[in-house]
Design an enzyme around this catalytic site. Structure first.
Site, PDB file in Angstrom:
ATOM      1  N   LYS A   1      -7.127  -5.708  12.471  1.00 11.23           N
ATOM      2  CA  LYS A   1      -5.923  -5.115  13.066  1.00 11.23           C
ATOM      3  C   LYS A   1      -5.452  -5.916  14.281  1.00 11.23           C
ATOM      4  O   LYS A   1      -4.247  -6.086  14.498  1.00 11.23           O
ATOM      5  CB  LYS A   1      -6.192  -3.657  13.452  1.00 11.23           C
ATOM      6  CG  LYS A   1      -6.288  -2.711  12.251  1.00 11.23           C
ATOM      7  CD  LYS A   1      -5.053  -2.787  11.365  1.00 11.23           C
ATOM      8  CE  LYS A   1      -4.955  -1.655  10.364  1.00 11.23           C
ATOM      9  NZ  LYS A   1      -3.855  -1.880   9.380  1.00 11.23           N
TER      10      LYS A   1
ATOM     11  N   ARG B   1       0.109   5.662  -1.744  1.00 12.90           N
ATOM     12  CA  ARG B   1      -0.579   6.843  -1.227  1.00 12.90           C
ATOM     13  C   ARG B   1      -0.536   6.876   0.293  1.00 12.90           C
ATOM     14  O   ARG B   1      -0.163   5.912   0.939  1.00 12.90           O
ATOM     15  CB  ARG B   1      -2.045   6.809  -1.679  1.00 12.90           C
ATOM     16  CG  ARG B   1      -2.190   6.882  -3.196  1.00 12.90           C
ATOM     17  CD  ARG B   1      -3.657   6.884  -3.591  1.00 12.90           C
ATOM     18  NE  ARG B   1      -4.335   5.724  -3.036  1.00 12.90           N
ATOM     19  CZ  ARG B   1      -5.609   5.723  -2.617  1.00 12.90           C
ATOM     20  NH1 ARG B   1      -6.332   6.811  -2.700  1.00 12.90           N
ATOM     21  NH2 ARG B   1      -6.143   4.623  -2.117  1.00 12.90           N
TER      22      ARG B   1
ATOM     23  N   GLY C   1       0.835  -1.209   0.000  1.00  3.97           N
ATOM     24  CA  GLY C   1       0.000   0.000   0.000  1.00  3.97           C
ATOM     25  C   GLY C   1       0.860   1.245   0.000  1.00  3.97           C
ATOM     26  O   GLY C   1       0.573   2.219   0.695  1.00  3.97           O
TER      27      GLY C   1
ATOM     28  N   TYR D   1     -12.672  -4.018  11.023  1.00  7.84           N
ATOM     29  CA  TYR D   1     -11.365  -3.369  11.103  1.00  7.84           C
ATOM     30  C   TYR D   1     -10.675  -3.742  12.419  1.00  7.84           C
ATOM     31  O   TYR D   1      -9.482  -4.085  12.434  1.00  7.84           O
ATOM     32  CB  TYR D   1     -11.560  -1.855  11.003  1.00  7.84           C
ATOM     33  CG  TYR D   1     -10.312  -1.061  10.709  1.00  7.84           C
ATOM     34  CD1 TYR D   1      -9.756  -1.035   9.434  1.00  7.84           C
ATOM     35  CD2 TYR D   1      -9.691  -0.312  11.702  1.00  7.84           C
ATOM     36  CE1 TYR D   1      -8.621  -0.300   9.155  1.00  7.84           C
ATOM     37  CE2 TYR D   1      -8.552   0.432  11.433  1.00  7.84           C
ATOM     38  CZ  TYR D   1      -8.022   0.446  10.158  1.00  7.84           C
ATOM     39  OH  TYR D   1      -6.902   1.182   9.886  1.00  7.84           O
TER      40      TYR D   1
ATOM     41  N   VAL E   1      -2.715  -7.871  -1.566  1.00  4.78           N
ATOM     42  CA  VAL E   1      -2.101  -8.617  -0.451  1.00  4.78           C
ATOM     43  C   VAL E   1      -3.036  -9.656   0.149  1.00  4.78           C
ATOM     44  O   VAL E   1      -2.581 -10.593   0.806  1.00  4.78           O
ATOM     45  CB  VAL E   1      -1.567  -7.689   0.671  1.00  4.78           C
ATOM     46  CG1 VAL E   1      -0.422  -6.830   0.165  1.00  4.78           C
ATOM     47  CG2 VAL E   1      -2.674  -6.852   1.284  1.00  4.78           C
TER      48      VAL E   1
END
Lengths: 254, 254
Positions: free
Chosen positions: A162, A17, A14, A158, A66
């Site tokens: 994580k 950006r 990633g 999320y 990924v």
């Protein structure tokens, strides 16, 4: 003391950006050559590579998802052919979740988010760590999030992604230490990136993220470079005895 | 150009061990150093000479940080000599071995008081004395040198662990209170480090005469060095961590 990563090659997922771009540039400023992974935006990846080359370092962009192991394999094979080896891997590529409660979340969304963060970091580590053992030093840095400590409502996918990513990090740290490989986690809070700006719009209703500066720690919203600074430190000689750790870069929180 | 040019650091317990390492590293990075020592003036003078050899100013100040009046005097003398102190490193401490590593149930209250005063009360007094003038500086940093003891809580270490935990609570509270003044407060937590205190610890707990007997079994094949800890302290005080406060970094090789 100036940090010197000359002679090392880094793979940043990633990296085209936002935070990933700042990390790629930060590592290049410190002397590393950088492979920049991107998923869709090849123009942005090319622009980041140009900026790295302007710093006098090698750079090459690699398209790949990924979350897909076969895609990672292709990407890593091509990148190793170009760079020879990688002693730094930054697992930064990620996607946001949609802000629904666990009960209302589409299982497909949950799988997509968890797969990108946790499996993506695992895929890339699995492919790059073995050749890292042959280097004098290896570094894997996971870009996680304060979400993994806040575990707030409406962030289920999320938070899960994580947290699982961090579990990979701490396990890998113990397993690979005998090979001189360091594995650490950097956990940003709100950062001024496309993802951060969308989050600020969705959760705080501001059109310009800088409207939050006054209420933010140290009078400003976190910049991508703040995250890159922590990553570069963790890869440096200054962190030679540091592994299995987590640095939160959020100005101490709101 | 160093990261810390123009800054003045007071390092407690700066004459030996980790404190000496911190003095030298901060000086290498450009800071002038006020070196506090308790009993070993010769060692403090040697560190001051080493700092001056790096081209920085150094002065030594005797004080027992466990004593409130000593802390006030130390702060006043440092400010009189340097004009300001914008980095405070609370490093001075006493190992539990110094009080015989008693079990909590058997510890003399006096032993408990002594460690609590040195680790928690001393930093509190010094923060009270120095933080107000730090608010007038462009940036202030307080770094507490704690210990993995405050996460492991091993048997026979209760006096030490309790004192370090209180010190960390002070750090995390102060971080929130002073952030608006651009004062950063962070904790560095070393594991076993090659110092006199570390050697006393392993003689007691592992029956070894030299740290070299332990290298093989340690993370990355070596016992931690004062320079490893100093590098983490320098990172927290540097522009690289301008968006980092209220954090704790363990330097123990994982």
């Amino acid at each position: 003391m100036a940090i010197d990563l000359t002679g090392r090659s880094a793979f940043v997922t990633g990296g085209s950006r936002g935070i990933g771009r700042a990390i790629a540039l930060g590592l290049a400023e410190a002397g590393a050559d950088v492979a920049v992974n991107y998923t869709r935006n090849s123009d942005a990846a090319d622009a980041t590579c140009e900026e790295i080359r302007a710093l006098g370092r090698r750079a090459q962009a690699y398209q790949g998802d990924v979350s897909d192991f076969a895609s990672c394999q292709q990407m890593v094979e091509a990148a190793l052919a170009d760079f020879g080896n990688f002693s730094i891997l930054v697992n930064n590529g990620g996607i946001a979740s949609r802000g629904n409660t666990v009960v209302d979340t589409d299982p497909a969304e949950m799988r997509r988010v968890v797969t990108t963060h946790a499996m993506g970091s695992y895929h890339m580590s699995r492919l790059l760590v073995p050749q890292m053992r042959e280097q004098p030093r290896g570094d894997v840095v996971m870009i996680s999030s304060v979400a993994a400590q806040g575990l707030n409502g409406r962030g289920g996918p999320y938070n899960m992604g994580k947290s699982a990513q961090e579990a990979v990090a701490y396990t890998l740290a113990k397993e690979e230490r005998p090979h001189g490989i360091h594995v650490n986690v950097v956990a940003p809070g709100l950062v001024n990136t496309d993802m951060g700006r969308r989050l600020a719009r969705a959760t705080r209703g501001v059109e310009d993220i800088h409207e939050l500066d006054d209420k933010s720690p140290f009078g400003r919203v976190c910049a991508p470079e703040d995250i890159a600074d922590a990553v570069v430190f963790l890869c440096s000689e200054d962190a030679a005895y540091i592994t299995g750790q987590r640095i939160t870069v959020n100005g101490g929180g709101f | 150009m160093g990261d810390l040019d123009g800054r003045v650091a007071l390092v407690t317990g700066g004459s030996r061990g980790i404190g000496r390492g911190i003095c030298l590293r901060l000086a290498e990075d450009g800071a002038d150093i006020a070196i506090n020592y308790h009993s070993n003036a010769d060692a403090a003078r040697e560190v001051a000479e080493e700092v001056r050899a790096l081209g920085r100013r150094a002065e030594i100040f005797q004080a027992d940080v466990a004593e409130e009046e000593d802390c006030k005097r130390l702060a006043q003398e440092s400010l009189a000599a340097f004009g300001k102190v914008d980095i405070l490193v609370n490093n001075a401490g006493i190992g539990a071995t110094a009080v015989g590593r008693p079990h909590v149930a058997e510890a003399e209250p006096e032993a408990f008081y002594r460690l609590m005063a040195a680790h928690a009360f001393g930093p509190f007094y010094l923060c009270q004395a120095l933080v107000p003038q730090m608010r007038e500086q462009p940036r202030g940093d307080v770094v507490m040198v704690s210990s993995v003891a405050a996460q492991n809580f091993g048997a026979t270490g209760g006096t030490y662990s309790a004192a370090k935990t209180a010190m960390e609570a002070l750090a995390h509270t102060l971080a929130k209170e002073e952030r608006q003044h651009n004062i950063h407060v962070n904790v560095v937590a070393p594991g076993l480090v090659e110092t006199d205190m570390g050697l006393a610890l392993v003689k007691f707990t592992r029956g070894v005469e030299s740290m070299r007997e332990l290298d093989q079994g340690q993370p990355f094949g070596r016992v931690g060095q004062p320079a490893d800890i100093a590098a983490a302290v320098a990172f927290f005080c540097s522009p690289r961590s301008s968006y980092i406060t209220n954090q704790r970094l363990t330097v123990s090789g994982g």
